[in-house]
Design a protein around this motif. Structure first.
Motif, PDB file in Angstrom:
ATOM      1  N   ASN A 146      21.811  14.268   1.121  1.00 52.05           N
ATOM      2  CA  ASN A 146      22.547  13.345   1.550  1.00 52.05           C
ATOM      3  C   ASN A 146      23.096  13.101   2.950  1.00 52.05           C
ATOM      4  O   ASN A 146      23.126  12.139   3.466  1.00 52.05           O
ATOM      5  N   GLU A 147      22.869  14.118   3.762  1.00 57.21           N
ATOM      6  CA  GLU A 147      23.157  14.369   5.278  1.00 57.21           C
ATOM      7  C   GLU A 147      21.942  13.800   6.086  1.00 57.21           C
ATOM      8  O   GLU A 147      22.168  13.282   7.056  1.00 57.21           O
ATOM      9  N   ILE A 148      20.905  14.427   5.324  1.00 58.93           N
ATOM     10  CA  ILE A 148      19.739  13.984   6.249  1.00 58.93           C
ATOM     11  C   ILE A 148      18.497  13.024   5.523  1.00 58.93           C
ATOM     12  O   ILE A 148      18.130  12.140   6.239  1.00 58.93           O
ATOM     13  N   THR A 149      18.134  13.396   4.438  1.00 56.38           N
ATOM     14  CA  THR A 149      17.028  12.600   3.843  1.00 56.38           C
ATOM     15  C   THR A 149      17.304  11.248   3.105  1.00 56.38           C
ATOM     16  O   THR A 149      16.611  10.425   3.312  1.00 56.38           O
ATOM     17  N   TYR A 150      18.597  11.165   2.916  1.00 60.99           N
ATOM     18  CA  TYR A 150      18.947   9.997   2.036  1.00 60.99           C
ATOM     19  C   TYR A 150      18.572   8.620   3.121  1.00 60.99           C
ATOM     20  O   TYR A 150      18.004   7.660   2.972  1.00 60.99           O
ATOM     21  N   LEU A 151      19.041   8.609   4.494  1.00 57.57           N
ATOM     22  CA  LEU A 151      18.833   7.789   5.630  1.00 57.57           C
ATOM     23  C   LEU A 151      17.192   7.571   5.619  1.00 57.57           C
ATOM     24  O   LEU A 151      16.933   6.387   6.023  1.00 57.57           O
ATOM     25  N   LEU A 152      16.613   8.832   5.659  1.00 58.55           N
ATOM     26  CA  LEU A 152      15.201   8.744   5.943  1.00 58.55           C
ATOM     27  C   LEU A 152      14.422   7.755   4.915  1.00 58.55           C
ATOM     28  O   LEU A 152      13.536   6.975   4.888  1.00 58.55           O
ATOM     29  N   VAL A 153      14.702   7.999   3.439  1.00 59.85           N
ATOM     30  CA  VAL A 153      14.100   7.296   2.484  1.00 59.85           C
ATOM     31  C   VAL A 153      14.640   6.043   2.354  1.00 59.85           C
ATOM     32  O   VAL A 153      13.979   4.915   1.970  1.00 59.85           O
ATOM     33  N   GLU A 154      15.887   5.635   2.791  1.00 62.95           N
ATOM     34  CA  GLU A 154      16.096   4.151   2.848  1.00 62.95           C
ATOM     35  C   GLU A 154      15.380   3.676   3.989  1.00 62.95           C
ATOM     36  O   GLU A 154      15.002   2.387   3.795  1.00 62.95           O
ATOM     37  N   GLY A 155      15.015   4.129   5.080  1.00 61.29           N
ATOM     38  CA  GLY A 155      13.979   3.433   6.047  1.00 61.29           C
ATOM     39  C   GLY A 155      12.725   3.518   5.422  1.00 61.29           C
ATOM     40  O   GLY A 155      11.954   2.549   5.898  1.00 61.29           O
ATOM     41  N   ILE A 156      12.335   4.319   4.609  1.00 62.80           N
ATOM     42  CA  ILE A 156      10.980   4.282   3.889  1.00 62.80           C
ATOM     43  C   ILE A 156      11.144   3.158   3.207  1.00 62.80           C
ATOM     44  O   ILE A 156      10.046   2.245   3.001  1.00 62.80           O
ATOM     45  N   MET A 157      11.893   2.844   2.293  1.00 67.25           N
ATOM     46  CA  MET A 157      12.223   1.641   1.319  1.00 67.25           C
ATOM     47  C   MET A 157      12.236   0.434   2.391  1.00 67.25           C
ATOM     48  O   MET A 157      11.859  -0.598   1.851  1.00 67.25           O
ATOM     49  N   GLU A 158      12.384   0.276   3.704  1.00 68.71           N
ATOM     50  CA  GLU A 158      12.167  -0.641   4.362  1.00 68.71           C
ATOM     51  C   GLU A 158      10.900  -1.057   5.210  1.00 68.71           C
ATOM     52  O   GLU A 158      10.810  -1.854   5.994  1.00 68.71           O
ATOM     53  N   GLY A 159       9.794   0.197   4.935  1.00 66.29           N
ATOM     54  CA  GLY A 159       8.622  -0.175   5.488  1.00 66.29           C
ATOM     55  C   GLY A 159       8.153   0.826   6.357  1.00 66.29           C
ATOM     56  O   GLY A 159       7.120   1.029   7.087  1.00 66.29           O
TER      57      GLY A 159
END
Length: 100
Positions: free
Chosen positions: A9-22
């Motif tokens: 939740n603190e680190i990877t969540y935002l990374l995956v959200e970025g991945i979903m944006e390409g």
């Protein structure tokens, strides 16, 4: 001292959200042998509180894909170990085989 859920939740969540944006994303786990890197990344099948970063990321990605409309996705994932200058593919058929 933190759970994999907290780390996700603190680190990877935002990374995956970025991945979903390409964007491309990388998680780099570094530490001494036996310090818990593999457990943190993989976790165990049950209980769900013991899921690792990778299963949590896959769930997040596939849930996002299900919610997307009129979109195509190409997902590539790798899970590599670098140890004593040797590289191994931990998702490959032979995880003991060294890569060039």
């Amino acid at each position: 001292e933190h759970s994999t859920k907290h780390i996700y939740n603190e680190i990877t969540y935002l990374l995956v959200e970025g991945i979903m944006e390409g964007y491309n994303g990388t998680i780099f786990a570094y530490g001494q042998t036996g310090s818990g890197k593999s457990f943190t990344m993989q976790g165990v099948a049950g209980p769900s509180s013991q899921k690792g970063i990778i299963p949590r990321a896959f769930e997040h990605i596939f849930e996002s894909i299900q919610c997307a409309e009129n979109a195509k996705f190409l997902l590539r994932a790798s899970y590599l170990e670098i140890y004593n200058k040797d590289i191994r593919d931990l998702l490959g058929a032979d995880t003991k085989q060294k890569l060039e």
